[in-house]
Design a protein around this motif. Sequence first.
Motif, PDB file in Angstrom:
ATOM      1  N   GLY A 133       0.807  -1.220   0.000  1.00 37.59           N
ATOM      2  CA  GLY A 133       0.000   0.000   0.000  1.00 37.59           C
ATOM      3  C   GLY A 133       0.838   1.268   0.000  1.00 37.59           C
ATOM      4  N   CYS A 134       0.212   2.386  -0.412  1.00 34.96           N
ATOM      5  CA  CYS A 134       0.832   3.714  -0.410  1.00 34.96           C
ATOM      6  C   CYS A 134       2.076   3.787  -1.273  1.00 34.96           C
ATOM      7  CB  CYS A 134       1.142   4.172   1.023  1.00 34.96           C
ATOM      8  SG  CYS A 134      -0.323   4.585   1.970  1.00 34.96           S
ATOM      9  N   ASN A 135       2.072   3.074  -2.392  1.00 37.36           N
ATOM     10  CA  ASN A 135       3.162   3.170  -3.347  1.00 37.36           C
ATOM     11  C   ASN A 135       2.648   3.825  -4.626  1.00 37.36           C
ATOM     12  OD1 ASN A 135       5.665   1.900  -2.167  1.00 37.36           O
ATOM     13  ND2 ASN A 135       4.173   0.265  -1.741  1.00 37.36           N
ATOM     14  N   GLY A 136       3.422   3.711  -5.706  1.00 38.63           N
ATOM     15  CA  GLY A 136       3.062   4.442  -6.922  1.00 38.63           C
ATOM     16  C   GLY A 136       3.054   3.586  -8.155  1.00 38.63           C
ATOM     17  N   PHE A 137       2.310   2.464  -8.141  1.00 35.59           N
ATOM     18  CA  PHE A 137       2.263   1.575  -9.301  1.00 35.59           C
ATOM     19  C   PHE A 137       1.251   2.086 -10.323  1.00 35.59           C
ATOM     20  CE2 PHE A 137       3.381  -1.162  -5.635  1.00 35.59           C
ATOM     21  CZ  PHE A 137       4.662  -1.528  -6.035  1.00 35.59           C
ATOM     22  N   ASP A 138       1.482   3.311 -10.788  1.00 36.31           N
ATOM     23  CA  ASP A 138       0.527   3.888 -11.720  1.00 36.31           C
ATOM     24  C   ASP A 138       0.663   3.250 -13.092  1.00 36.31           C
ATOM     25  OD1 ASP A 138       3.036   5.065 -11.680  1.00 36.31           O
ATOM     26  OD2 ASP A 138       2.332   6.812 -12.803  1.00 36.31           O
ATOM     27  N   GLU A 139      -0.477   3.233 -13.788  1.00 35.76           N
ATOM     28  CA  GLU A 139      -0.569   2.708 -15.150  1.00 35.76           C
ATOM     29  C   GLU A 139      -0.421   1.194 -15.229  1.00 35.76           C
ATOM     30  OE1 GLU A 139      -1.587   4.715 -17.449  1.00 35.76           O
ATOM     31  OE2 GLU A 139      -1.458   6.401 -16.053  1.00 35.76           O
ATOM     32  N   ILE A 140      -0.551   0.482 -14.137  1.00 35.56           N
ATOM     33  CA  ILE A 140      -0.563  -0.989 -14.212  1.00 35.56           C
ATOM     34  C   ILE A 140      -1.763  -1.514 -13.431  1.00 35.56           C
ATOM     35  CG2 ILE A 140       1.951  -1.100 -14.370  1.00 35.56           C
ATOM     36  CD1 ILE A 140       1.968  -2.265 -11.533  1.00 35.56           C
ATOM     37  N   GLN A 141      -2.226  -2.701 -13.813  1.00 35.50           N
ATOM     38  CA  GLN A 141      -3.324  -3.337 -13.120  1.00 35.50           C
ATOM     39  C   GLN A 141      -2.803  -4.227 -11.998  1.00 35.50           C
ATOM     40  OE1 GLN A 141      -5.568  -5.452 -16.083  1.00 35.50           O
ATOM     41  NE2 GLN A 141      -6.597  -3.613 -16.819  1.00 35.50           N
ATOM     42  N   ILE A 142      -3.703  -4.530 -11.077  1.00 35.62           N
ATOM     43  CA  ILE A 142      -3.340  -5.501 -10.046  1.00 35.62           C
ATOM     44  C   ILE A 142      -3.105  -6.841 -10.732  1.00 35.62           C
ATOM     45  CG2 ILE A 142      -4.159  -6.740  -8.004  1.00 35.62           C
ATOM     46  CD1 ILE A 142      -5.793  -4.262  -7.307  1.00 35.62           C
ATOM     47  N   SER A 158      -3.822  -0.994  -1.245  1.00 28.41           N
ATOM     48  CA  SER A 158      -4.578   0.260  -1.285  1.00 28.41           C
ATOM     49  C   SER A 158      -3.686   1.456  -1.574  1.00 28.41           C
ATOM     50  CB  SER A 158      -5.304   0.469   0.046  1.00 28.41           C
ATOM     51  OG  SER A 158      -4.376   0.601   1.101  1.00 28.41           O
ATOM     52  N   ALA A 159      -4.317   2.511  -2.148  1.00 29.01           N
ATOM     53  CA  ALA A 159      -3.685   3.815  -2.371  1.00 29.01           C
ATOM     54  C   ALA A 159      -2.332   3.699  -3.054  1.00 29.01           C
ATOM     55  CB  ALA A 159      -3.540   4.558  -1.046  1.00 29.01           C
ATOM     56  N   SER A 160      -2.233   2.833  -4.060  1.00 29.22           N
ATOM     57  CA  SER A 160      -0.978   2.644  -4.787  1.00 29.22           C
ATOM     58  C   SER A 160      -1.115   2.939  -6.271  1.00 29.22           C
ATOM     59  CB  SER A 160      -0.458   1.216  -4.578  1.00 29.22           C
ATOM     60  OG  SER A 160       0.042   1.057  -3.270  1.00 29.22           O
ATOM     61  N   LEU A 161      -2.166   3.633  -6.637  1.00 28.45           N
ATOM     62  CA  LEU A 161      -2.361   4.119  -8.011  1.00 28.45           C
ATOM     63  C   LEU A 161      -2.539   3.001  -9.030  1.00 28.45           C
ATOM     64  CD1 LEU A 161       0.175   7.102  -8.150  1.00 28.45           C
ATOM     65  CD2 LEU A 161      -2.203   7.119  -7.424  1.00 28.45           C
ATOM     66  N   PHE A 162      -3.027   1.832  -8.602  1.00 25.69           N
ATOM     67  CA  PHE A 162      -3.379   0.798  -9.566  1.00 25.69           C
ATOM     68  C   PHE A 162      -4.555   1.276 -10.405  1.00 25.69           C
ATOM     69  CE2 PHE A 162      -1.326  -1.939  -6.326  1.00 25.69           C
ATOM     70  CZ  PHE A 162      -0.406  -2.583  -7.148  1.00 25.69           C
ATOM     71  N   ILE A 163      -4.663   0.747 -11.617  1.00 23.11           N
ATOM     72  CA  ILE A 163      -5.763   1.103 -12.511  1.00 23.11           C
ATOM     73  C   ILE A 163      -6.409  -0.175 -13.026  1.00 23.11           C
ATOM     74  CG2 ILE A 163      -4.650   3.259 -13.210  1.00 23.11           C
ATOM     75  CD1 ILE A 163      -3.928   1.851 -15.873  1.00 23.11           C
ATOM     76  N   GLY A 164      -7.564  -0.004 -13.676  1.00 20.06           N
ATOM     77  CA  GLY A 164      -8.182  -1.123 -14.360  1.00 20.06           C
ATOM     78  C   GLY A 164      -9.003  -2.033 -13.472  1.00 20.06           C
TER      79      GLY A 164
END
Length: 928
Positions: A133-142, A158-164
Amino acid sequence: MFMPKSPMDTLHFSCIQIAIALLLFTQANSTTEGSTSALHPNDAIPSCVAGEKSALLAFRAGLSDPASLLSSWKGDDCCRWNGVYSSNTTSHVVKLDLRGPEDGCGVETRQGLAGNISSSLLGLKNLWYLDLGCNGFDEIQIPEFMGSRHKLRYLDLSASLFIGRIPPQLGNLSNLRYLSLGNEDTYSTDITWLSRLTSLEHLDMSGVNLSTIVHWLPLVNMLPTLKVLRLPHCQLRISPDSLDISSNGFYGPFPDGIGNMTSIVELDLSDNNLVGMIPSNMKNLCKLETLDFSVNNIDGSIAELFHRLPSCSRNKLQWLSLHDNNLTGSLPTTLVEPLRNLNQLYLSDNKLTGHVPVWIGELKQLTNLDLSSNNLDGVIHEGHLSRLDMLVELTLSDNSIAITVSPTWVPAFSLGIVELRSGQLGPKFPMWLRWQTHVTSLDISNTSISDIIPDWFWTAASSVESLNIRNNQITGFLPSTMEFMRAEEMDFSSNQLGGPIPKLPITLTNLDLSRNNLVGPLPLDFGAPGLRTLLLYNNMISGAIPSSLCSLRALRLLDLSRNGLNGSITDCLVNESSTNMTGLGIANLSLRNNNLSGEFPSLLQKCPRLIFLDLGHNQFSGALPAWIGEKLSSLSFLRLRSNMFYGHIPDELTELVNLQYLDLGYNNISGSIPRSIINCTGMTQTRDNDDLQDAFTFGVYSAGNYLVNYTENLTVLTKGQERLYTGEIIDMVNLDLSCNSLSGEIPEEISALVALKSLNLSWNNFNGKIPENIGALMQVESLDLSHNDLSGEMPSSLSTLTSLSRLNLSYNNLRGEIPTGNQLQTLEDPAYIYIGNPGLCGPPLSVNCSSQPEPIPGENHGDASDDLVSFFLAMGSGYVMGLWLVFCTFLFKRRWRVSWYLLCDSLYDWVYVHVAITWSSLRGKING
């Protein structure tokens, strides 16, 4: 983790929390391989398993690490790496805690891990705890492979900028007890996979778009061990009632399915738009400890609501919050089951009536009691309060409750917040407050206290940060020790406090001492360098304004009006006005209705942020300086009414592009109106006044009430009378140049000031015609051009002024037919509008234009000597009869006699002032 909110927290949530919350999650770490006691971070005794080390290194290879969370991942023993925990019996990695920095959690700029999550994590076959949690994995899905870690019991993404899309493979994690997936740019169209998580105790999907999910509540009810459920901002719907849960919260009635969730410990549906009464089947919630239905539209009887609370959980209930609803009726006089463990009770902002029941005093664990803003009445006595030893907040404001206790009563509690506004405490000062020495917020305003303020009060209040005693009849003096108090806001307005103003607390930022009987000069050292608001109007303060005012660099609002201040306003001292200073930050300055004198204050050159300036009703004199346009570029309101200013209106004044209110009335200003007045765009176009709001209204919001609450008010001469404008003055666009010595023609540019609502040019020496395009002032409501030397015909465009409600053209030399138009025919007192213009004719006047001959220059009508004799004979006889009538009347009517003498005195004063002003002006012109 979900924590219950206070009422103030709920009111200020920017994201509405739709939480069916049941219990603060307590991680069930038993003495198994995954037990905390069985883990060894960093200083672990066993060596790292080689295959797991390789998996961790492969995982790190796909990541970027701006916060250096993985800087310790070096060497052979991975059991010593930060965030890696292994079992002391098998050496296998069982816990991976790589949570990002908490200070960056919830914002888009992350300082934690980023990049791709490698499937190498599958090599950690004994992993039961994973927190990313609380990281920056933006532009990737879980990653879908997360569903293959069957031993996982704790998963936080949570709050790690996952998308999709949320992968449904997570439903394979049948051992999960804690699952947190809250990410705003994720969604799920099918959450039936949740039903397979039969061990789940905590589920948080905050912000996940679930708008297509209909049957979510029955599905949630299928989770037998669920204790915490968080679904804020999920855009849920409930069938069959089609209950819409958008980002603004629930709509519609309470779902009956709530009553089937028998494991609920904490239930929070606050800050929504739920209507009706709570479901009757809530009686099944026997484990309930927290219930928060605040900020909804619950209606019906409060007694019925209490009846529907589960009696089986009343000895467990600790938190009950129902504030900001529409509950009615009286609180039940008795309770079948006592609320032995209740420590928070919030019922404010409803429509409750009746008395406060005595059972309130039996809530021995109560720490917070808020019954404010209802219609409660009756008496609270010692029986209500004596056993509340744990009480720290007592909020009863805005009711009709009287607190009646013995003057010798010593309460057992030690309060931190006391809010009793608009109750009944007086007439004597409440002695029981003497023992409340740890209060930080105290509001006893408008409580009918008419007593001298005791010395002990200042000692008890020495630690108060927010102090409000306004609108009472409190007498006495401010203490000389006031500077040692800790207050940040103080409101003592509308009392009868006397004496001088002492040195203020160094922590003070806002002070209201208006409407009292304060005397003496202003302090040479205010002692509060951070003071932002200082309200001292309506007192009897005398003396000069000290130069120490310049030390209050943070001051935004200063109102010293309606006092006895005198003398000229001195400039700042040299060492306080050095070139590297940005000037004073004051935006609103009101000095009206004093005895101040001298020229226009040069001190104001150091006030570049000034928006509102009122120097009216003083004795200022001299010419208006040209630097006003340059130094006061933010000025929107300038009121210099009823002074002794003379000279011309400087062209530079029209450089104030924001100027929307200019009042120079009742001075001795001469010359003409500058044609550059058209540059004042504040008068030529309607503007958005949001930027003026801070300068005109100010209040410190404390404990549900505005402390030091100020709204600018002005008396404006418009529509033929003085009208008091308060908050709406911000929208007033006014040009008042009346009662001066202005001359020349009224410039055509006046017609371009189309935002004007009031235009007053009366009692001057204007000549020539009324501008033909005067009808362009479509928003003008009051137009006064009376008592000038205007000539010619009335412009026909006057009839198009659809907003006009008051017109005065009297005592000019206008002639011709009065224009016809619906608006002119609706004005009040039509004959008075045109009186003193003998050349006017046509309706509403009785003079017929067709029968009125044109005047012939030089023609002599009749014998002038005969007319003169007749005139003097008539005047003489009338004078004798009138004098005799007045004498007889005054002889027998004492009250009329006194009124006549008072009228004569006032007329004498008026004539004397105007003669003095005119003489002063003439001397100035001769000397010039």
